[in-house]
Scaffold this motif. Sequence first.
Motif, PDB file in Angstrom:
ATOM      1  N   VAL A  87      -0.396  27.364 -12.853  1.00 47.63           N
ATOM      2  CA  VAL A  87      -0.577  27.495 -11.408  1.00 47.63           C
ATOM      3  C   VAL A  87      -1.345  26.297 -10.866  1.00 47.63           C
ATOM      4  O   VAL A  87      -0.990  25.738  -9.823  1.00 47.63           O
ATOM      5  CB  VAL A  87      -1.304  28.819 -11.087  1.00 47.63           C
ATOM      6  N   LEU A  88      -2.392  25.870 -11.587  1.00 47.24           N
ATOM      7  CA  LEU A  88      -3.154  24.705 -11.126  1.00 47.24           C
ATOM      8  C   LEU A  88      -2.290  23.455 -11.136  1.00 47.24           C
ATOM      9  O   LEU A  88      -2.398  22.597 -10.254  1.00 47.24           O
ATOM     10  CB  LEU A  88      -4.389  24.513 -12.018  1.00 47.24           C
ATOM     11  N   SER A  89      -1.415  23.363 -12.131  1.00 49.53           N
ATOM     12  CA  SER A  89      -0.504  22.227 -12.190  1.00 49.53           C
ATOM     13  C   SER A  89       0.456  22.249 -11.003  1.00 49.53           C
ATOM     14  O   SER A  89       0.790  21.196 -10.436  1.00 49.53           O
ATOM     15  CB  SER A  89       0.264  22.275 -13.511  1.00 49.53           C
ATOM     16  N   LEU A  90       0.855  23.472 -10.611  1.00 46.56           N
ATOM     17  CA  LEU A  90       1.726  23.601  -9.439  1.00 46.56           C
ATOM     18  C   LEU A  90       1.001  23.163  -8.170  1.00 46.56           C
ATOM     19  O   LEU A  90       1.609  22.582  -7.270  1.00 46.56           O
ATOM     20  CB  LEU A  90       2.211  25.046  -9.327  1.00 46.56           C
ATOM     21  N   VAL A  91      -0.307  23.427  -8.097  1.00 52.92           N
ATOM     22  CA  VAL A  91      -1.098  22.967  -6.946  1.00 52.92           C
ATOM     23  C   VAL A  91      -1.060  21.443  -6.883  1.00 52.92           C
ATOM     24  O   VAL A  91      -0.844  20.853  -5.809  1.00 52.92           O
ATOM     25  CB  VAL A  91      -2.546  23.477  -7.056  1.00 52.92           C
ATOM     26  N   ALA A  92      -1.248  20.777  -8.046  1.00 55.87           N
ATOM     27  CA  ALA A  92      -1.199  19.312  -8.069  1.00 55.87           C
ATOM     28  C   ALA A  92       0.176  18.817  -7.625  1.00 55.87           C
ATOM     29  O   ALA A  92       0.287  17.847  -6.859  1.00 55.87           O
ATOM     30  CB  ALA A  92      -1.521  18.819  -9.474  1.00 55.87           C
ATOM     31  N   HIS A  93       1.214  19.509  -8.083  1.00 56.00           N
ATOM     32  CA  HIS A  93       2.580  19.143  -7.695  1.00 56.00           C
ATOM     33  C   HIS A  93       2.766  19.247  -6.183  1.00 56.00           C
ATOM     34  O   HIS A  93       3.310  18.348  -5.543  1.00 56.00           O
ATOM     35  CB  HIS A  93       3.551  20.061  -8.438  1.00 56.00           C
ATOM     36  N   MET A 104       0.835  -1.203   0.000  1.00 57.72           N
ATOM     37  CA  MET A 104       0.000   0.000   0.000  1.00 57.72           C
ATOM     38  C   MET A 104       0.871   1.255   0.000  1.00 57.72           C
ATOM     39  O   MET A 104       0.618   2.205  -0.736  1.00 57.72           O
ATOM     40  CB  MET A 104      -0.902  -0.023   1.246  1.00 57.72           C
ATOM     41  N   VAL A 105       1.917   1.238   0.867  1.00 59.50           N
ATOM     42  CA  VAL A 105       2.810   2.405   0.929  1.00 59.50           C
ATOM     43  C   VAL A 105       3.520   2.593  -0.407  1.00 59.50           C
ATOM     44  O   VAL A 105       3.664   3.726  -0.889  1.00 59.50           O
ATOM     45  CB  VAL A 105       3.821   2.228   2.082  1.00 59.50           C
ATOM     46  N   GLU A 106       3.917   1.470  -1.022  1.00 62.22           N
ATOM     47  CA  GLU A 106       4.620   1.564  -2.305  1.00 62.22           C
ATOM     48  C   GLU A 106       3.709   2.150  -3.374  1.00 62.22           C
ATOM     49  O   GLU A 106       4.137   3.008  -4.160  1.00 62.22           O
ATOM     50  CB  GLU A 106       5.119   0.184  -2.744  1.00 62.22           C
ATOM     51  N   ILE A 107       2.440   1.694  -3.383  1.00 64.27           N
ATOM     52  CA  ILE A 107       1.502   2.221  -4.382  1.00 64.27           C
ATOM     53  C   ILE A 107       1.334   3.722  -4.193  1.00 64.27           C
ATOM     54  O   ILE A 107       1.386   4.501  -5.146  1.00 64.27           O
ATOM     55  CB  ILE A 107       0.148   1.503  -4.252  1.00 64.27           C
ATOM     56  N   LEU A 108       1.158   4.146  -2.909  1.00 66.22           N
ATOM     57  CA  LEU A 108       0.975   5.572  -2.637  1.00 66.22           C
ATOM     58  C   LEU A 108       2.210   6.362  -3.041  1.00 66.22           C
ATOM     59  O   LEU A 108       2.101   7.476  -3.569  1.00 66.22           O
ATOM     60  CB  LEU A 108       0.693   5.783  -1.145  1.00 66.22           C
ATOM     61  N   PHE A 109       3.392   5.758  -2.804  1.00 69.87           N
ATOM     62  CA  PHE A 109       4.614   6.474  -3.186  1.00 69.87           C
ATOM     63  C   PHE A 109       4.645   6.725  -4.683  1.00 69.87           C
ATOM     64  O   PHE A 109       4.968   7.830  -5.137  1.00 69.87           O
ATOM     65  CB  PHE A 109       5.854   5.679  -2.769  1.00 69.87           C
ATOM     66  N   PHE A 110       4.286   5.681  -5.476  1.00 73.98           N
ATOM     67  CA  PHE A 110       4.369   5.876  -6.924  1.00 73.98           C
ATOM     68  C   PHE A 110       3.303   6.847  -7.417  1.00 73.98           C
ATOM     69  O   PHE A 110       3.559   7.652  -8.320  1.00 73.98           O
ATOM     70  CB  PHE A 110       4.265   4.534  -7.646  1.00 73.98           C
ATOM     71  N   ILE A 111       2.107   6.802  -6.796  1.00 76.13           N
ATOM     72  CA  ILE A 111       1.079   7.791  -7.165  1.00 76.13           C
ATOM     73  C   ILE A 111       1.600   9.203  -6.903  1.00 76.13           C
ATOM     74  O   ILE A 111       1.518  10.093  -7.753  1.00 76.13           O
ATOM     75  CB  ILE A 111      -0.221   7.531  -6.374  1.00 76.13           C
ATOM     76  N   ALA A 112       2.173   9.395  -5.694  1.00 76.20           N
ATOM     77  CA  ALA A 112       2.640  10.733  -5.328  1.00 76.20           C
ATOM     78  C   ALA A 112       3.818  11.157  -6.199  1.00 76.20           C
ATOM     79  O   ALA A 112       3.896  12.315  -6.625  1.00 76.20           O
ATOM     80  CB  ALA A 112       3.049  10.755  -3.851  1.00 76.20           C
ATOM     81  N   ALA A 113       4.733  10.215  -6.492  1.00 72.92           N
ATOM     82  CA  ALA A 113       5.913  10.579  -7.281  1.00 72.92           C
ATOM     83  C   ALA A 113       5.525  10.946  -8.705  1.00 72.92           C
ATOM     84  O   ALA A 113       6.002  11.958  -9.250  1.00 72.92           O
ATOM     85  CB  ALA A 113       6.900   9.412  -7.276  1.00 72.92           C
ATOM     86  N   ILE A 114       4.625  10.135  -9.292  1.00 74.99           N
ATOM     87  CA  ILE A 114       4.195  10.444 -10.663  1.00 74.99           C
ATOM     88  C   ILE A 114       3.438  11.767 -10.679  1.00 74.99           C
ATOM     89  O   ILE A 114       3.624  12.603 -11.575  1.00 74.99           O
ATOM     90  CB  ILE A 114       3.333   9.291 -11.216  1.00 74.99           C
ATOM     91  N   GLY A 115       2.600  11.987  -9.644  1.00 77.99           N
ATOM     92  CA  GLY A 115       1.868  13.252  -9.570  1.00 77.99           C
ATOM     93  C   GLY A 115       2.805  14.438  -9.444  1.00 77.99           C
ATOM     94  O   GLY A 115       2.590  15.481 -10.077  1.00 77.99           O
ATOM     95  N   ALA A 116       3.862  14.286  -8.637  1.00 80.00           N
ATOM     96  CA  ALA A 116       4.798  15.399  -8.449  1.00 80.00           C
ATOM     97  C   ALA A 116       5.527  15.717  -9.754  1.00 80.00           C
ATOM     98  O   ALA A 116       5.649  16.885 -10.146  1.00 80.00           O
ATOM     99  CB  ALA A 116       5.800  15.048  -7.351  1.00 80.00           C
ATOM    100  N   ILE A 117       5.995  14.675 -10.447  1.00 77.39           N
ATOM    101  CA  ILE A 117       6.748  14.917 -11.681  1.00 77.39           C
ATOM    102  C   ILE A 117       5.829  15.469 -12.768  1.00 77.39           C
ATOM    103  O   ILE A 117       6.176  16.424 -13.475  1.00 77.39           O
ATOM    104  CB  ILE A 117       7.446  13.624 -12.133  1.00 77.39           C
ATOM    105  N   GLY A 165       3.072  17.134 -12.361  1.00 77.88           N
ATOM    106  CA  GLY A 165       2.723  18.515 -12.032  1.00 77.88           C
ATOM    107  C   GLY A 165       3.845  19.476 -12.378  1.00 77.88           C
ATOM    108  O   GLY A 165       3.609  20.545 -12.943  1.00 77.88           O
ATOM    109  N   ALA A 166       5.080  19.077 -12.055  1.00 81.43           N
ATOM    110  CA  ALA A 166       6.214  19.958 -12.341  1.00 81.43           C
ATOM    111  C   ALA A 166       6.404  20.138 -13.844  1.00 81.43           C
ATOM    112  O   ALA A 166       6.675  21.252 -14.315  1.00 81.43           O
ATOM    113  CB  ALA A 166       7.481  19.383 -11.709  1.00 81.43           C
ATOM    114  N   VAL A 167       6.233  19.044 -14.608  1.00 82.09           N
ATOM    115  CA  VAL A 167       6.348  19.162 -16.066  1.00 82.09           C
ATOM    116  C   VAL A 167       5.232  20.053 -16.610  1.00 82.09           C
ATOM    117  O   VAL A 167       5.459  20.891 -17.499  1.00 82.09           O
ATOM    118  CB  VAL A 167       6.317  17.761 -16.713  1.00 82.09           C
TER     119      VAL A 167
END
Lengths: 218, 119
Positions: A30-36, A1-14, A16-18
Motif C-alpha cells: 500500500v505504501l508503495s502504491l502511495v509512492a506510485h 529541468m522538466v526532463e529531469i522531473l519527468f524521469f524522476i516521476a517516471a522512475i518513481g511511478a514504475i 512504485g508499481a513494481v
Amino acid sequence: MVEILFFIAAIGAIAGAVGVVVLENPFYSVLSLVAHLLSLALLFLLLEAQFVAAVQVVVYAGAVMVLYVFVVSYVGGQNLPIRAVNSPSLRIAAPLFAFCLFVELMIATLGTGLSAISSEGPKLAANYGEPEQIGELLLTKFLLPFEVASFLLLIAAVGAVMLARRRRGLDEPEVPAPLGLLRPAGTGTMAESAGGGFFRKSTASASDDSTSTGRDLG
Amino acid sequence: MLSTYLPALVFVALGAVVGGSFAVLNQVLGPAKSKLVATGDPYECGLPSEVKQGFRFGISFYLIAMLFILFDIEVVFLYPIAVELRAFGTFALLETIVFVVLLMVAFIYVWRRGALEWK
C-alpha cells in the motif's frame, strides 16, 4: 529541468508499481502504491493538468490509500502473507493476458506518440487545466456526466452501508421507545445510572457477547 | 511554469526535512536501546499479552473511510463549479443544487441508517 522531473516521476511511478506486486507485506504494498500515485501526480503536473494533479494527491494518495490500509488491516494484514496460486491454467493465462495488455498499450502509445514526437506539442490555452476551465466544461459540455456523478456517489454510499450491514457491522436501527422521545437525554432514571434500562441492557449484552471475541482488539 | 510551483516545492521540501529529521534525530539523540530481549517485551513478568500483532480493525473504520471518500469527491466536483459560479449565474447555482440535493439524500440515508454512529 522538466526532463529531469519527468524521469524522476517516471522512475518513481514504475518502481512504485513494481513494488506493489513484488513486496510481500501488504502494508508495504500500500505504501508503495502511495509512492506510485504521488509520482503520477507529478506526471499530471508536467502535463499541465494542475487540478487533476491536486485531486490525485488529495483523493487517491490521501483518502483512498487510507481506505486501502483499513481494508488490509480488516482482511488480516501480516497474518496472511500473499502467496502465488499454484494452478497450471493460471500459469499460462496470466502471462498471456499480461502480454495482450502490453501489446494493446504499445499500440496506443506508439500510435499516438510517434507521430507527435517531432512536433512542438499542442497549443494550450492560458488557463488550460485550471479549475476555471474544468468548471466551465462541467457546466457546458459535460453537464449530464456531472449530474450522473452525483447519482453514482449516492449509489456508492447506499452500497457501502448495505455491505457493512451484511457483515453485521451495524445493528438494526433502534426503534425509539415512546417515553424515551419525551424525555431529554441525560436526565436519566435511576436504572440508567445503574447501568442501563431493562430493555437496553438485555439487547446490549446479547450483541456484546457475539462481537466481543474478535472485536475488542480493534 | 516551474517557477510558479516554487512555493509548493519549498513547502514539500520543508515537510520532508522536518519529518525526516524527527525520524532520524530520535535515533541519534535518544538513549541507546537496551540489548536485553526482555525489555522489548510488553511485560517483563506475569502472563504474556494476548494482543496479537496483526489484529483486525472493526468495520466502522472501513465504513467511515469509505463515506469520507464519497463526500471528498463531492467537494472535488463542487470546487470547479464554485470557481465558475459568477460567470454562469443562476444556471450554475441550479445545477449545484441538484448535485447537492442528490448527495443530501445519500447523507440522510447514511445518517438514518446509523452508519455514522461509532460501534
